[in-house]
Write an enzyme that holds these catalytic residues in place. Structure first.
Site, short mmCIF file in Angstrom:
data_model
loop_
_atom_site.label_atom_id
_atom_site.label_comp_id
_atom_site.label_asym_id
_atom_site.label_seq_id
_atom_site.Cartn_x
_atom_site.Cartn_y
_atom_site.Cartn_z
N ASP A 37 -1.69 101.83 -35.79
CA ASP A 37 -0.15 101.79 -35.56
C ASP A 37 0.46 103.36 -35.89
OD1 ASP A 37 1.94 99.10 -36.25
OD2 ASP A 37 2.69 101.13 -36.19
N TYR A 154 10.56 96.26 -19.42
CA TYR A 154 9.19 95.37 -20.35
C TYR A 154 8.90 94.28 -19.59
CZ TYR A 154 8.12 92.38 -24.48
OH TYR A 154 7.55 91.88 -25.54
N LYS A 158 4.83 94.02 -18.97
CA LYS A 158 4.25 92.95 -19.34
C LYS A 158 3.51 92.00 -18.08
CE LYS A 158 4.61 92.90 -23.79
NZ LYS A 158 3.45 93.03 -24.59
N SER A 189 10.39 86.60 -35.79
CA SER A 189 9.98 87.87 -36.18
C SER A 189 11.06 88.53 -36.58
CB SER A 189 9.32 88.37 -35.13
OG SER A 189 9.99 88.89 -34.17
#
Length: 246
Positions: A37, A154, A158, A189
């Site tokens: 990360d 996005y 994807k 989340s």
């Protein structure tokens, strides 16, 4: 014996969210995990929470840079003796309508998701092809299937990951390496719970099961694709959406 006993996995974007849930599930099934990360402090905290150096280590990694991804994979080989599973999960959002989206916002999302996944594929495959075995799991999104307002960047990234997954699966199958993708839908989340309530309610109304998914429900699918339970599956995209957009 657990499903991943003795195996080593790399998970990008592993400091939080889906990446951390996947890492936790893998460790529960006997794997050692290397978390990558950009936020090293958060990644180190995550590795400690997962059990420390014996089962999880942290490496700072910007997935848009091949050398750093290659270093992440090398860290797994050096610390745990090999690489069995690669999860290309790292991602960001820079949502805006087409009219308002900047070129920088478009490029950032494409770089992290699409190039980042390619970097992970390329680096992991180089190790796995020598071992004649391995599994790669790429994180797509339902946005890559249907296209969502404010996500031209996005959705494009994807959707691209789906095509990349299928092409790589065909290239690597004869070498004993499987490549599959997951398309999560509305998963609970920190990012999704920060949505305005009316947006959350709108998205939730599209889910036939009537609830958001939990990170571990995605992690369990990643475990299935990473383990021998899916030994005859490659080039497949699994939706984890509660029936949304069926």
């Amino acid at each position: 014996m657990s499903l991943l006993t003795g195996q080593t996995a790399v998970v990008t974007g592993g400091a939080q969210g889906l990446g951390l849930a996947i890492a936790e599930r893998f460790i529960d099934e006997g794997a050692r995990v290397v978390l990558g990360d950009v936020n090293l402090e958060a990644t180190e905290a995550a590795a400690k929470r997962l059990g420390g150096d014996d089962v999880a280590i942290a490496v700072r990694c910007d997935v848009t840079k091949f050398d750093e991804v290659d270093g992440l994979v090398s860290a797994a080989v050096e610390r745990f003796g090999g690489l069995d599973i690669m999860v290309n999960n790292a991602g960001i959002t820079r949502d805006a309508t087409l009219r308002r989206m900047t070129e920088e916002q478009f490029d950032q999302v494409i770089a992290v998701h699409l190039k980042g996944t390619w970097n992970g594929l390329k680096s992991a495959a180089a190790v796995m092809r020598e071992n004649k075995r391995g599994t790669i799991v790429n994180m797509s999104s339902i946005s890559g299937k249907v296209g969502l307002v404010g996500q031209t960047n996005y959705s494009a990234a994807k959707a691209g990951i789906v095509g990349m997954t299928k092409a790589a699966a065909k290239e690597l199958a004869h070498l004993g390496v499987r490549v599959n993708a997951i398309q999560p839908g509305l998963i609970r989340s920190a990012m999704t719970e920060a949505m305005p309530q009316h947006i959350w309610d709108q998205k939730l109304a599209e889910v036939p099961m009537g609830r958001a998914g939990e990170p571990d429900e995605v992690a369990k699918v990643a475990l299935f694709l990473a383990s021998d339970l899916s030994s005859y599956i490659t080039g497949t995209v699994v939706e984890v959406t509660g029936g949304r957009y069926v």
